[in-house]
Write an enzyme that holds these catalytic residues in place. Sequence first.
Site, PDB file in Angstrom:
ATOM      1  N   HIS A   1      -0.962  -0.165 -10.139  1.00 53.00           N
ATOM      2  CA  HIS A   1      -1.130  -1.129  -9.425  1.00 53.00           C
ATOM      3  C   HIS A   1      -2.035  -1.742  -9.939  1.00 53.00           C
ATOM      4  CE1 HIS A   1      -3.453  -0.694  -5.343  1.00 53.00           C
ATOM      5  NE2 HIS A   1      -3.364  -2.245  -5.464  1.00 53.00           N
TER       6      HIS A   1
ATOM      7  N   GLU B   1      -3.891   7.473  -6.020  1.00 51.11           N
ATOM      8  CA  GLU B   1      -3.840   6.443  -6.897  1.00 51.11           C
ATOM      9  C   GLU B   1      -5.317   7.163  -8.098  1.00 51.11           C
ATOM     10  OE1 GLU B   1      -3.797   1.891  -5.918  1.00 51.11           O
ATOM     11  OE2 GLU B   1      -1.895   2.614  -5.270  1.00 51.11           O
TER      12      GLU B   1
ATOM     13  N   ARG C   1       0.606  -1.271   0.033  1.00 49.30           N
ATOM     14  CA  ARG C   1       0.169   0.432  -0.069  1.00 49.30           C
ATOM     15  C   ARG C   1       1.058   1.247  -0.334  1.00 49.30           C
ATOM     16  NH1 ARG C   1      -3.239  -2.526  -1.738  1.00 49.30           N
ATOM     17  NH2 ARG C   1      -5.759  -3.251  -0.880  1.00 49.30           N
TER      18      ARG C   1
END
Lengths: 309, 309
Positions: A262, A243, A214
Amino acid sequence: MAPVVERAREVRYATAAELPEAIVGADVLFAYDFFSSAIPDAWPAADALEWIHVASTGVDAILSPELRASDVVLTNSRGVFDEAIAEYVLGQVLSFAKDLPRSWELQQARRWVHRESERVAGTSALVIGTGQIGRAIARLLRAAGIRVSGSGRRARTDDPDFGTVTAQEDLHEALAGADWVVCIAPLTEATRGMLDGAAFRAMADHARLINVGRGESVVTDDLVTALREGAIAGAALDVLDTEPLPDDHPLWDLPDVRITPHNSGDFVGWRDALVRVFTDNFARWVDEEPLRDVVDTSLGYVPTDGSAR
Amino acid sequence: MAPVVERAREVRYATAAELPEAIVGADVLFAYDFFSSAIPDAWPAADALEWIHVASTGVDAILSPELRASDVVLTNSRGVFDEAIAEYVLGQVLSFAKDLPRSWELQQARRWVHRESERVAGTSALVIGTGQIGRAIARLLRAAGIRVSGSGRRARTDDPDFGTVTAQEDLHEALAGADWVVCIAPLTEATRGMLDGAAFRAMADHARLINVGRGESVVTDDLVTALREGAIAGAALDVLDTEPLPDDHPLWDLPDVRITPHNSGDFVGWRDALVRVFTDNFARWVDEEPLRDVVDTSLGYVPTDGSAR
């Protein structure tokens, strides 16, 4: 959703905006990861909810105080992403060692410039986070000849995948001995911001960070400073504290930084695999059997003994 | 050169131009790879030569008809590059699978674009060339969960590293079943141009070629055509039939082509490792013991039984 679910129960599909209405009377909620943050907002309307299954491994976005305090069971999709993420990590390790990004820059300029490269075998990696994904990473890095240790909640010397695991309070000492630092820790109050300026100063100046956990485990401004000052040699970041990474963020064009969106675990077929994990658990729920992959909401993850799915 | 050699014998150092004079009266010649092509020119002056050691694995450039016909022993530096090249191959495999070059292109444009990636475990690789480097590649790809087979001189089903090895006359059939085709064959009359248009048409259209052997094993114009027409999906080329690759060559900017400057084996410390291989053999020569890694000049490589150095 799979026909097996639609045959067994009424199924409603909802966007985030529709959720407060759709959740009324629902027993079960299946949520894609990016949807998780909508759930705390819909919580007051969840009058019959027994079980939430989230299509991710990390549950930080969904873990509201209300959910923690409730009897609602939370399960995650542990296992789906493990090996894909491990392959991504080894790919980034080898790309750094073999200087592949620089080769591609030179290729764009049509330049043939011989350089020496690094060996990977014999280097050392510290994997922060000893859950299932961390274990898959450890096994694959070991298969490539890398010496691996772990950083987790509890120190031990007999871990089947890591051998030695150091406790988080000894993180800085463990960081000092690593050529590669891989972060796959769940985001909890204990891990938020743990990779800060002091942590980067503890790392070797030739070490690289690979974050597949994370973004909030890293103090991003401190990472930028560490890279600019040469406290560490590079970073591959599949997760960021914001993000998508904002257009004007300095990380985009720092040398030796690799940004991916991601997607380290998102192999072709991942959505089908996530649905299979849910339908497997759904069959258990229908049959009133114990669910798999139940999150300990006080910890913020599924306690693991190292066994695979 | 190492002091151990200088203490034992007179040592002369020569450039290619100086070689015809320096070689007169010399018993032993130690040649760096890029120097190999100078040796056939100096051959008439080599009046006392007993042994040539070349600081490479491939000996194609040095293997003149005169050397083949002579009693001069030729040894190579087998083993030095094996594992570094294997790491390079796995790095290129993972970079293709995880679409890392595209991630870096998008990073340069500061764009966050989620894409799915490929799994590597469970895919299949054909390694053409079953010598020591091919074996190191096979072992590392297997460690990453890839199913590996080999293509070599002699068909067999019980190879310790490859399991199944198909003979070169069945190459096209073997190519058809591979997601990854890795070429590490020595350059001989049997392998020159073996990867031609027909070979690329035999490959799956999603397959990628990784060449870490010799550029002349590939018909480069046919490769360009195969890539343009989509007969194969990509190529990582550390060796080319002309090195450096000329500025105006179309391979430089074909999509899904990765060029590296013949450095896949050249890890930090490779020159010292090469000198150690020579000095080890030199001690045997001084003691009149059998030399290691003697090239069969009729084959063009060191016949291997799969044993490591």
